[in-house]
Design an enzyme around this catalytic site. Structure first.
Site, PDB file in Angstrom:
ATOM      1  N   PHE A 159       0.872  -1.169   0.000  1.00 34.66           N
ATOM      2  CA  PHE A 159       0.000   0.000   0.000  1.00 34.66           C
ATOM      3  C   PHE A 159       0.916   1.226   0.000  1.00 34.66           C
ATOM      4  O   PHE A 159       1.886   1.268   0.764  1.00 34.66           O
ATOM      5  CB  PHE A 159      -0.881  -0.017   1.251  1.00 34.66           C
ATOM      6  CG  PHE A 159      -1.933   1.048   1.255  1.00 34.66           C
ATOM      7  CD1 PHE A 159      -3.037   0.951   0.427  1.00 34.66           C
ATOM      8  CD2 PHE A 159      -1.817   2.158   2.075  1.00 34.66           C
ATOM      9  CE1 PHE A 159      -4.015   1.940   0.432  1.00 34.66           C
ATOM     10  CE2 PHE A 159      -2.796   3.148   2.083  1.00 34.66           C
ATOM     11  CZ  PHE A 159      -3.897   3.028   1.253  1.00 34.66           C
ATOM     12  N   ASP A 175       2.300  -5.347   8.334  1.00 31.17           N
ATOM     13  CA  ASP A 175       1.096  -4.522   8.245  1.00 31.17           C
ATOM     14  C   ASP A 175      -0.088  -5.467   8.075  1.00 31.17           C
ATOM     15  O   ASP A 175      -0.177  -6.184   7.076  1.00 31.17           O
ATOM     16  CB  ASP A 175       1.228  -3.561   7.053  1.00 31.17           C
ATOM     17  CG  ASP A 175      -0.001  -2.663   6.901  1.00 31.17           C
ATOM     18  OD1 ASP A 175      -1.104  -3.062   7.343  1.00 31.17           O
ATOM     19  OD2 ASP A 175       0.143  -1.581   6.310  1.00 31.17           O
ATOM     20  N   TYR A 210     -10.605  -0.100  11.043  1.00 24.88           N
ATOM     21  CA  TYR A 210     -11.867   0.294  10.396  1.00 24.88           C
ATOM     22  C   TYR A 210     -12.279  -0.631   9.252  1.00 24.88           C
ATOM     23  O   TYR A 210     -13.292  -0.385   8.611  1.00 24.88           O
ATOM     24  CB  TYR A 210     -11.830   1.748   9.911  1.00 24.88           C
ATOM     25  CG  TYR A 210     -10.584   2.175   9.159  1.00 24.88           C
ATOM     26  CD1 TYR A 210     -10.389   1.801   7.838  1.00 24.88           C
ATOM     27  CD2 TYR A 210      -9.627   2.963   9.770  1.00 24.88           C
ATOM     28  CE1 TYR A 210      -9.264   2.196   7.146  1.00 24.88           C
ATOM     29  CE2 TYR A 210      -8.483   3.365   9.096  1.00 24.88           C
ATOM     30  CZ  TYR A 210      -8.316   2.985   7.786  1.00 24.88           C
ATOM     31  OH  TYR A 210      -7.197   3.374   7.113  1.00 24.88           O
ATOM     32  N   LYS A 211     -11.500  -1.675   9.011  1.00 22.92           N
ATOM     33  CA  LYS A 211     -11.879  -2.626   7.969  1.00 22.92           C
ATOM     34  C   LYS A 211     -12.604  -3.805   8.635  1.00 22.92           C
ATOM     35  O   LYS A 211     -13.747  -3.669   9.038  1.00 22.92           O
ATOM     36  CB  LYS A 211     -10.635  -3.054   7.196  1.00 22.92           C
ATOM     37  CG  LYS A 211      -9.917  -1.878   6.498  1.00 22.92           C
ATOM     38  CD  LYS A 211      -8.700  -2.373   5.724  1.00 22.92           C
ATOM     39  CE  LYS A 211      -7.843  -1.211   5.227  1.00 22.92           C
ATOM     40  NZ  LYS A 211      -8.482  -0.429   4.165  1.00 22.92           N
ATOM     41  N   ARG A 219     -12.813  -4.709  -6.727  1.00 24.37           N
ATOM     42  CA  ARG A 219     -12.422  -5.365  -5.483  1.00 24.37           C
ATOM     43  C   ARG A 219     -13.667  -5.679  -4.666  1.00 24.37           C
ATOM     44  O   ARG A 219     -14.503  -4.809  -4.437  1.00 24.37           O
ATOM     45  CB  ARG A 219     -11.513  -4.402  -4.718  1.00 24.37           C
ATOM     46  CG  ARG A 219     -10.537  -5.029  -3.792  1.00 24.37           C
ATOM     47  CD  ARG A 219      -9.591  -4.005  -3.197  1.00 24.37           C
ATOM     48  NE  ARG A 219     -10.284  -3.046  -2.347  1.00 24.37           N
ATOM     49  CZ  ARG A 219      -9.712  -2.410  -1.312  1.00 24.37           C
ATOM     50  NH1 ARG A 219      -8.445  -2.617  -1.020  1.00 24.37           N
ATOM     51  NH2 ARG A 219     -10.395  -1.549  -0.606  1.00 24.37           N
TER      52      ARG A 219
END
Lengths: 399, 399
Positions: free
Chosen positions: A131, A200, A225-226, A374
């Site tokens: 990312f 990560d 938050y995922k 996605r």
């Protein structure tokens, strides 16, 4: 309705009926009529959050005011909530602390790793498919600690390790492709080479077992938050393995990481434990919303979540193959379970327009530049009928 | 009731009746029967916050989900709210960005200052009386940029500046004593010496005019949970003067500070403007609670707030002198208006026990180690009768 569609619809209903985790959906508030496959970007709203947040605002802040730092447990929330997340990461208590953004925690972790590394080692291996923010932050941390960033494909890390490798920064699951990297093997190789590992976990924690302690990971970060459903921009976490805590030397030594924060002394003495990963005053509204959100995990085993996740993505792939004209999408995510996270990424022409059309038809995934659709599968609130409808709708878009 | 008490009570009522800002108290929800003089630690709850937060949670997160990043303006909140705060700091739009904690912003600012400074300069002057976290962070920033920290009393800064001074970090108002430092004069001296200034505004912003642009300040940080009433641990802000933005080189270059965040490109290209002070995903619940809280400032001039603040602290001192036995407390805060922030600090024996007793009697201030009673006056919701009652209660404690 075609026979094929009818069969898959029936299968989906059977799979949902047999799904022990299916009832967990009641723990969330979801919009009507929408199939939400973007929980790998922003998790859905757990049902207990609105009431808890209202109480934090009106009573704990509005009435108790400053007393809440003690009486409402605000001060110790970062480590308390860290311990609540720890089992999902395979971490024993006292090693996870919540606060700041993932990027900020990554900076602490990479600088911390550079300082834990054996003196004289100059290389920081960084996941070449990472990312972007991880790469930017790694570059900054390297610049400020004298390391040299070497981009490496995750699978090539074992071969790239050497006596000059100080640390390795990797994503557990690739945000674009959904590829799951081999954390146990890469961590073992890094340890054998004397390098410090930073993982990560943004796209794996809450979707599959991580096993930080079992695999000897040194440092890790992740967002909440995922798959953890903490809310938009909810605070991230930092894992510092117990064996490194006494030597963890944070580049962000705020008063919250001091051994005696209220002594207000001019000299910095770091606190023991993961607490030394804290920095400034924690963001209480978001922090306590996250704590309430984590109640959705009560009694849930991450191994069961993983089993459902794989079943969901397998079934989604089967439906995509059944409903879509051949050759319209290319599967980016690996088919092998050992290499798959909890999302399916499909490459297609005109991906942005396809995703807009899907969203208009009530199937929410997301688009990743330049050509990726996605679809995230969050087993706590997504079922097999959702997967079937999503693939069927995608078929209609290609209609 | 003594004559003296009766006279001061009457004076308080008259002052409150003549106070144009008195009606602003309706914009806050305060607990019944409490005199709250700790708004310099945690500001009171603005009345509009609970409803706004409930909407953000239930509708923007729960219903709109990922769409809210665009449709609800989440993505641009850090700079939008920065522009809402800017007038309180005397800053033109485009120079303030909200997010992260004060400590993290201070790290960005001090490292940024070191990188803006003329090459070869080696000294970082740091307020020797600073809030501890500022000193810890300054030490870390100095270590990572090759600077040497030199502690200096703020008043001594002009004399300590020289050709080796790279940057100066100062608090506008001292958190313990309430002393207001001379920002215009110190900033001018630093500029004349070619040094970059970083001001910490935690204890001044929202209490008095700051005049960042007018005085030529280079960089500044501050929290939003004191005089700005953003809520516990609400996100802090970073001011980057327009003339430095193109050269501001953040040590925390997250994807949110990228010129094209959604291009997800491996190379870092910083955004224009204050946006380059952003880092990771912003903490939306706390951020939007802050935005709602700032509505309490609608139509309020900071000059009027300052005038009332000085009148309140003058009157409180008068009451303290009238109600307390001589010699029981020592005034720590300067009497001169030009040297006073918006708090009164009193040194006393057994300060912790005195404050506990005051709180038990409904007067909330705070205790600062080892011997300071601290009373913060927040003109938006504290009145003259509050000041009189606080001093009278303190007199009873000593009674």
């Amino acid at each position: 309705m075609s026979e094929r569609q009818s069969l898959l619809g029936t299968r989906a209903a059977e799979l949902d009926a047999a799904d022990d985790l299916g009832k967990l959906r009641e723990r969330f508030t979801l919009p009507d009529g929408v199939v939400y496959l973007d929980g790998n970007s922003l998790g859905a709203l757990p049902a207990g959050v609105p009431g808890r947040v209202a109480d934090v605002v009106a009573r704990e802040w509005g009435e108790l005011l400053i007393r809440s730092w003690d009486e409402s447990g605000w001060w110790t929330a970062p480590e308390r909530i860290g311990d609540r997340i720890a089992p999902l990461l395979g971490a024993a208590p006292g090693q996870v602390v919540v606060g700041d953004s993932t990027s900020v925690n990554l900076f602490k972790a990479v600088v911390g790793a550079a300082r834990l590394a054996a003196p004289g080692r100059g290389e920081l291996l960084v996941d070449a498919t990472t990312f972007p923010t991880d790469g930017y932050i790694a570059q900054s941390a390297a610049r400020m600690t004298g390391l040299r960033v070497v981009p490496v494909e995750p699978a090539a890390v074992p071969g790239a390790l050497g006596p000059d490798t100080a640390a390795v920064l990797l994503n557990h699951v690739d945000y674009r492709t959904g590829r799951l990297h081999d954390l146990p093997a890469i961590t073992a190789a890094a340890r054998a080479a004397g390098a410090v590992t930073v993982w990560d976990l943004c796209h794996s924690a809450g979707a599959l077992p991580v096993g930080l302690d079992a695999h000897g990971v040194d440092l890790a970060v992740g967002c909440t938050y995922k798959y953890l459903n903490g809310g938009p921009g909810s605070p991230a976490y930092l894992y510092i393995a117990a064996r490194h805590q006494a030597d963890f030397d944070s580049p962000l030594p705020g008063w919250n990481s001091h051994a005696e924060p209220f002594a207000m002394s001019p000299g910095f003495v770091p606190a023991d434990g993961a607490v030394r990963g804290r920095v400034g005053t924690p963001d209480i509204l978001s922090m306590l919303a996250l704590e309430a959100a984590l109640e959705a995990w009560d009694g849930v085993r991450i191994e069961d979540v993983r089993a459902k996740s794989l079943a969901l993505t397998d079934f989604f792939l089967e439906c995509v193959e059944a409903y879509l004209p051949a050759g319209r999408v290319e599967l980016v995510t690996p088919r092998a379970h050992a290499e798959r996270g909890s999302q399916i990424s499909l490459r297609t022409d005109d991906a942005a327009a396809v995703m807009r059309e899907l969203v208009a038809r009530g199937v929410v995934g997301d688009f990743r530049h330049p050509d990726v659709l996605r679809f995230g599968f969050t087993p706590l609130y997504v079922g097999f009928a959702d997967a079937e409808r999503a693939a069927r709708t995608l078929g209609h878009v290609y209609g």
